[in-house]
Design a protein around this motif. Structure first.
Motif, PDB file in Angstrom:
ATOM      1  N   LEU A 188       0.819  -1.216   0.000  1.00 19.70           N
ATOM      2  CA  LEU A 188       0.000   0.000   0.000  1.00 19.70           C
ATOM      3  C   LEU A 188       0.843   1.252   0.000  1.00 19.70           C
ATOM      4  CD1 LEU A 188      -2.992  -0.716   2.413  1.00 19.70           C
ATOM      5  CD2 LEU A 188      -3.150   0.143   0.078  1.00 19.70           C
ATOM      6  N   MET A 205      -6.569  -6.612  -0.419  1.00 19.79           N
ATOM      7  CA  MET A 205      -7.815  -5.948  -0.047  1.00 19.79           C
ATOM      8  C   MET A 205      -9.003  -6.698  -0.651  1.00 19.79           C
ATOM      9  SD  MET A 205      -6.723  -1.903  -0.403  1.00 19.79           S
ATOM     10  CE  MET A 205      -6.344  -2.002  -2.165  1.00 19.79           C
ATOM     11  N   ARG A 206      -8.944  -8.032  -0.598  1.00 16.79           N
ATOM     12  CA  ARG A 206      -9.933  -8.866  -1.286  1.00 16.79           C
ATOM     13  C   ARG A 206     -10.766  -9.702  -0.338  1.00 16.79           C
ATOM     14  NH1 ARG A 206      -9.695  -9.225  -6.668  1.00 16.79           N
ATOM     15  NH2 ARG A 206      -7.933  -8.269  -7.745  1.00 16.79           N
ATOM     16  N   ARG A 240     -16.663  -5.634   7.281  1.00 18.82           N
ATOM     17  CA  ARG A 240     -15.656  -4.853   6.554  1.00 18.82           C
ATOM     18  C   ARG A 240     -15.525  -5.427   5.155  1.00 18.82           C
ATOM     19  NH1 ARG A 240     -10.329  -2.657   9.309  1.00 18.82           N
ATOM     20  NH2 ARG A 240     -11.948  -1.167   9.917  1.00 18.82           N
ATOM     21  N   GLY A 274     -13.556  -5.454   1.689  1.00 25.87           N
ATOM     22  CA  GLY A 274     -12.315  -5.061   1.049  1.00 25.87           C
ATOM     23  C   GLY A 274     -12.572  -4.274  -0.220  1.00 25.87           C
ATOM     24  N   ALA A 275     -11.716  -3.293  -0.494  1.00 28.47           N
ATOM     25  CA  ALA A 275     -11.917  -2.424  -1.653  1.00 28.47           C
ATOM     26  C   ALA A 275     -11.788  -3.165  -2.970  1.00 28.47           C
ATOM     27  CB  ALA A 275     -10.919  -1.265  -1.612  1.00 28.47           C
ATOM     28  N   THR A 296     -14.964  -3.317  -8.834  1.00 31.38           N
ATOM     29  CA  THR A 296     -14.620  -3.487  -7.425  1.00 31.38           C
ATOM     30  C   THR A 296     -15.383  -2.504  -6.547  1.00 31.38           C
ATOM     31  OG1 THR A 296     -12.787  -1.895  -7.555  1.00 31.38           O
ATOM     32  CG2 THR A 296     -12.290  -4.216  -8.053  1.00 31.38           C
ATOM     33  N   HIS A 341      -6.117   5.056   2.981  1.00 31.73           N
ATOM     34  CA  HIS A 341      -4.682   4.974   3.281  1.00 31.73           C
ATOM     35  C   HIS A 341      -3.969   5.890   2.304  1.00 31.73           C
ATOM     36  CE1 HIS A 341      -1.050   2.680   4.741  1.00 31.73           C
ATOM     37  NE2 HIS A 341      -0.568   3.251   3.642  1.00 31.73           N
ATOM     38  N   THR A 389      -9.199   1.528   1.043  1.00 28.61           N
ATOM     39  CA  THR A 389      -8.773   0.172   1.401  1.00 28.61           C
ATOM     40  C   THR A 389      -9.953  -0.727   1.758  1.00 28.61           C
ATOM     41  OG1 THR A 389      -8.427   0.846   3.704  1.00 28.61           O
ATOM     42  CG2 THR A 389      -6.523   0.950   2.204  1.00 28.61           C
ATOM     43  N   SER A 390     -10.995  -0.159   2.353  1.00 33.40           N
ATOM     44  CA  SER A 390     -12.144  -0.979   2.757  1.00 33.40           C
ATOM     45  C   SER A 390     -13.327  -0.092   3.071  1.00 33.40           C
ATOM     46  CB  SER A 390     -11.799  -1.848   3.977  1.00 33.40           C
ATOM     47  OG  SER A 390     -11.448  -1.033   5.083  1.00 33.40           O
TER      48      SER A 390
END
Length: 335
Positions: free
Chosen positions: A12, A53-54, A65, A67-68, A105, A176, A210-211
């Protein structure tokens, strides 16, 4: 398409090193189209698909949460999303096509740009694409344009279905960047055009989503995503409404409502939502809420019908949610 440099960082921090005219690439369903149309002209493309981030995970408070980099299709089909946040799953399934949802995504959905046809045409004046050139949509062919949150500089409609549900659920976006990490309410994430319509979100240079955090939402079956559009699939909303209601003993304890298709960002009015608190469903209540939600709407030539249509869609969506009969995204009959 113009020449650009390309990198695929492993971390990241490497991805977030700010570069001038840099764009992040995930699913690419929006960015690549814009590059082909010569609307986006990045000097450097950062491919983030390999970053970790999956996942969709349960939070300690009972929320989720997302993930992005989880695809829209995987998000809508995830057992925890289907069980706890069916409103979000429904909104995702109302958007795009299966082929696009399999690639697009969650982070990209948050950051997609308007589908205004003047924005997509480099020959036309567009302050969002080319600051200071004007807004060709004003006084033009603008039946699909926004009636809420507009400015003299821009009347482009916000396109996402997923984000409308996230706004109704009062989700949080985790970021982030070079300055560290921060969290932003999804209701504050997208910007009104005002006199800076080229700024779509609060993202700073080098920042990345990120999420997305979903709070515990005790809506159960009392939700709906009602989308009115020109055709039954693969079309953007003329008016859409996301509603979630927490009901006990026939009364609404609290609720979340967001509008799509009518605003320059996901449209929420907390004062209208507050009218739901500890009230039984009624025609007068839902009519008052609908009026509050569209208060201040301004038409421009061809889009006045949205102002007449939106209150009816809002009332119908509230009744669907209150009665526990959410709109089906496979059977398009409106109950």
């Amino acid at each position: 398409m113009r020449h650009f440099s390309y990198s695929r960082p492993a971390t990241l921090d490497d991805a977030c090193r700010s570069m001038e005219h840099m764009r992040f690439l995930a699913g690419g369903t929006n960015l690549i189209d814009l590059m082909k149309s010569d609307v986006e002209r990045p000097a450097h493309v950062v491919d983030i698909k390999s970053l970790p981030m999956r996942e969709i995970v349960e939070r300690s408070d009972g929320g989720l949460r997302l993930g992005a980099l989880v695809t829209n299709a995987d998000t809508a089909a995830h057992p925890l999303v289907v069980a706890r946040h069916p409103l979000l799953a429904s909104a995702i399934l109302a958007g795009a096509s299966p082929q696009i949802r399999n690639v697009a995504t969650n982070g990209g959905n948050l950051n997609q740009r308007t589908r205004c046809h003047y924005f997509y045409d480099p020959a036309m004046a567009c302050n969002k694409r080319s600051p200071g050139t004007g807004c060709a949509a004003r006084g033009g062919r603008n039946r699909i344009m926004a009636v809420l949150g507009t400015s003299d500089a821009c009347i482009a409609t916000f396109p996402s279905d997923m984000c409308i549900a996230l706004a109704a659920l009062n989700a949080t976006v985790n970021l982030h960047g070079p300055a560290g990490v921060r969290a932003v309410s999804v209701r504050d994430y997208h910007c009104l055009p005002d006199d800076t319509p080229w700024r779509d979100t609060v993202l700073q240079p080098g920042e990345i989503v990120t999420s997305i955090d979903l709070p515990p939402a005790p809506f159960g079956p009392h939700h709906t995503y009602l989308k009115i559009r020109d055709r039954l699939s693969f079309a953007f909303a003329i008016v859409s409404v996301a509603v979630g209601l927490h009901m006990e003993d026939g009364r609404i304890r609290r609720g979340g409502i967001a509008l799509g298709g009518v605003g320059t960002k996901p449209w929420c009015v907390p004062e209208a939502e507050a009218l739901l608190d500890d009230r039984p469903p009624s025609h007068s209540l839902f009519r008052d809420i609908a009026e509050r939600l569209v208060h201040g709407a301004v038409a421009d030539r061809d889009n006045a019908a949205k102002i007449r249509l939106a209150p009816r869609v809002i009332e119908r969506a509230l009744w669907q949610a209150a009665s526990g009969t959410p709109q089906s995204q496979t059977d398009k009959t409106i109950m």
